[in-house]
Structure formats: C-alpha cells, structure tokens
Design an enzyme around this catalytic site. Structure first.
Site, PDB file in Angstrom:
ATOM      1  N   LYS A 196       1.013  -1.118  -0.024  1.00 30.51           N
ATOM      2  CA  LYS A 196       0.027   0.039  -0.115  1.00 30.51           C
ATOM      3  C   LYS A 196       1.109   1.095   0.067  1.00 30.51           C
ATOM      4  O   LYS A 196       1.623   1.412   0.898  1.00 30.51           O
ATOM      5  CB  LYS A 196      -0.907   0.127   1.301  1.00 30.51           C
ATOM      6  N   LYS A 249      -2.166  -1.543  -3.752  1.00 30.72           N
ATOM      7  CA  LYS A 249      -2.931  -0.377  -3.839  1.00 30.72           C
ATOM      8  C   LYS A 249      -2.089   0.998  -3.830  1.00 30.72           C
ATOM      9  O   LYS A 249      -1.170   0.833  -3.037  1.00 30.72           O
ATOM     10  CB  LYS A 249      -3.575  -0.527  -2.580  1.00 30.72           C
TER      11      LYS A 249
HETATM   12  C1  PBG Z   1      -7.524   2.956   5.504  1.00 33.19           C
HETATM   13  C2  PBG Z   1      -7.884   2.762   4.106  1.00 33.19           C
HETATM   14  C3  PBG Z   1      -7.576   3.696   3.120  1.00 33.19           C
HETATM   15  C4  PBG Z   1      -8.035   3.298   1.983  1.00 33.19           C
HETATM   16  C5  PBG Z   1      -8.430   1.973   2.306  1.00 33.19           C
HETATM   17  N1  PBG Z   1      -8.426   1.726   3.532  1.00 33.19           N
HETATM   18  C6  PBG Z   1      -7.290   5.147   3.338  1.00 33.19           C
HETATM   19  C7  PBG Z   1      -5.755   5.388   3.660  1.00 33.19           C
HETATM   20  O1  PBG Z   1      -4.849   4.789   3.760  1.00 33.19           O
HETATM   21  O2  PBG Z   1      -5.553   6.674   3.969  1.00 33.19           O
HETATM   22  C8  PBG Z   1      -8.098   4.126   0.542  1.00 33.19           C
HETATM   23  C9  PBG Z   1      -9.121   3.698  -0.308  1.00 33.19           C
HETATM   24  C10 PBG Z   1      -9.553   4.482  -1.517  1.00 33.19           C
HETATM   25  O3  PBG Z   1      -8.964   5.531  -1.637  1.00 33.19           O
HETATM   26  O4  PBG Z   1     -10.396   4.307  -2.027  1.00 33.19           O
HETATM   27  N2  PBG Z   1      -6.236   2.858   5.939  1.00 33.19           N
END
Ligand code: PBG
Length: 330
Positions: A196, A249
């Site tokens: 991520k 992601k």
């Molecule tokens: C929580 C999380 C996030 C997303 C999914 N789970 C946001 C972040 O890390 O700030 C993002 C999903 C999206 O942008 O559609 N940590």
C-alpha cells in the site's frame, strides 16, 4: 515468420473473431464493491468527491446490497465504518456494538450468502486520523498491532468472512493470524493490503471516511511510490506471516507492481482501484470528456490483464450493469 506472411490484423477482422481471441475478461466474480456504513437509520448521504458513492445506515445498506445482488449478481463487499465517536487509539472499533460489527451481523442475518470483507484499520476511528497509536508524533508499530488484533477479533466474531488489514504496520498479519487462530477463527482468511503506497489517490476516500490525518502524512508507514523492490519484500513478508491474499493499492499507477506480484507468487493477488482513480473518471465523464462506460471497461480489464485475480472498485456495480446492457457475458 514475419510480414507479409504474418498479418496480425487477420484476427481483428470482426467482433466474432476478436471475441474468440480475447485474452482477458472481467466478470462479476472478480469484483468487490466497497461500502461506507454509518450509524443511525434511514441515512443515505452522498460523498461529494465520489459521485454515486454514499454513506448508508445499516437498514439502507441492507436494501442497497440486496439490490446490487439482484441487479448484478455481485455478492462481495468491502466494509468501512463511519463511527459516531473517535478516540486516540481507535478503540471505539474494538467494541462488539461498533458500527461495522453491528452492520456485519445485520447484513448476515438479512443476506446469509453475502461475502463480507472487513477493512481492519484505525484511521476511521482515531481523533488524529492516523492508522494507529501515536507515540512521539509517529504511529507506534507494536502498540498499533495490538489494537488491530483486538479489532480483528471483534470483526471475526461478528461474522466477517475475510479480514483486510490496511494499516501497513510490520508484523500485523502474523499477529492477526495468531489472534484469529487462538480465538477459534482458523477458517477466516486474511487479505492483506501488502503493498500500500502513500498516495494522493486516497484523497476522496479520506473525505468519505473522515480519516484525513490531522498532522503529517502516512509516509512513515505506507510505502514510497518510487519503490518496486520493496514491494516484493512486503509481499514476501506477508506471505510468510500467513496472508491468504495479497493486495496492491492503488491500482492504475501501479500496474507494473501488480504484474510483478502476480509473477512472484501463486497466492491470489488483489488490486484496489481506489477513490482518486474513481473520482477522476467520474469528473471527466461529467464534463463529457471521456466515455465512462468504455473507459471503466478498459481500466478494469487493464487491472486484470496486469495480473490481478480480484479487483476492488467503486465502479463494480456500474460496470456489470453496463456489460449486461450490452448483453456481454459477466
Ligand atoms: C484505511 C484505508 C484507506 C483506503 C482504504 N483503507 C485510506 C488511507 O490509507 O488513507 C483508501 C481507499 C480508497 O482511496 O479508495 N487505511
């Protein structure tokens, strides 16, 4: 063999031939639809930065999910909670009566065959918007892992089918796996947000989830978007720790990483077509600058072609509906 013996256009002559040699096709089985669930009743509140996406109270979420299943056949959802109250450590989420466990129980009661993936993270539940417990102005890894395990157990007990930790703490997959196994949830898989990146593509989600960090950013725990080799280390660690599915992601600027993960491992790879990717398409389509239906098909197909077995996308419902309208197989 080469031109003129080889003529690649022969297999592009008409749609029957093109369909026969098509290599990649996205179907409803590949897709997971994300939802935001809030407390209260009879609430359907639009997210300004994500046209078509809403906060639903549990009663309306059940209706909406039922409609999705009926219209599209998609029966897999990823749940995010919008709590009434927040605290320093996100402990509000470690309560059986918290909004997501409550939603899971009621959804399962109303729609037993729904597959519910619960996002495991603290950022929606902390006053400061970071994904864990703050010590010396940074998120403390090991303290945060403790709250993640507690949250995971509550979600599993409520009936979550899959847990998806999105916090990027080191060692959390191992800790959650052990917690689940000790708690009698040996059969609950972990879909880890393994790779991520710290990304501006999450902007609209943070508005939707009210989870914008109040100071600093997430770059001490989410990955630097310049890095590729490190992504393979993250994947390798998570697999060793017991992840059943790994995730990359965001998706679109990271299709190289999706492909590399798919080549690297035999376990299923998921890709998250995140909020910013969705909102950019919606905005351009609203301006009449792109054909939304066509562009969404192209985007989702490219993610699958890159090697994703599973795609999480806010376009999931619209995509299946438009395929059906064209009488395409989904
Ligand atoms: C929580 C999380 C996030 C997303 C999914 N789970 C946001 C972040 O890390 O700030 C993002 C999903 C999206 O942008 O559609 N940590």
């Amino acid at each position: 063999m080469t031109f003129p013996v080889t003529r690649l256009r022969r297999l592009r002559k008409n749609s029957t031939i093109r369909n026969m040699v098509r290599e990649t096709e996205v179907t409803g089985d590949d897709l997971i639809m994300p939802y935001f669930v809030c407390t209260g009743r009879n609430i359907k509140k639009g997210v300004a930065s994500m046209p078509g996406i809403y906060h639903y109270s549990i009663d309306l979420l059940i209706k909406e999910v039922n409609k999705m299943i009926k219209d599209t056949g998609i029966n897999k959802i990823l749940l995010f909670g919008i709590p009434d109250e927040k605290d320093d450590e996100g402990l509000v989420a470690c309560d059986f009566e918290a909004v997501v466990p409550n939603a899971i129980r009621k959804l399962k009661e109303a729609i037993p065959h729904i597959l519910i993936i619960a996002d495991v993270c603290n950022c929606e539940y902390t006053t400061h918007g970071h994904c864990g417990t703050i010590v010396d102005e940074d998120v403390d890894n090991d303290l945060t892992v403790n709250t993640l395990v507690a949250q995971s157990l509550i979600l599993a007990e409520a009936g979550a089918d899959i847990l998806a930790p999105s916090d990027m703490m080191d060692g959390r997959v191992d800790a959650i796996r052990k917690g689940l196994d000790n708690g009698g949830f040996q059969q609950v898989p972990i879909m880890s947000y393994s790779v991520k990146y710290a990304s501006a593509f999450y902007g609209p989600f943070r508005e939707a989830a009210q989870s914008t960090p109040q100071f600093g950013d997430r770059s001490t725990y989410q990955m630097n978007f310049s890095n590729r080799k490190e992504a393979m280390r993250e994947i390798a660690e998570d697999i060793k720790e017991g992840a059943d599915i790994v995730m990359v992601k965001p998706a679109l600027s990271y299709l190289d990483i999706v492909r590399e993960c798919a080549n690297f491992t035999n376990i299923p790879v998921a890709a998250y077509n995140v909020s910013g990717e969705y909102s950019m398409v919606k905005a351009a389509a609203e301006m009449g600058w792109v054909d939304e239906t066509k562009i969404v098909e192209e985007i989702l197909t490219s993610i699958k072609r890159a090697g994703a077995d599973i795609i999480i996308s806010y376009h999931a419902i619209d995509f299946v509906l438009s395929m059906k309208k064209q009488q395409r197989r989904v």
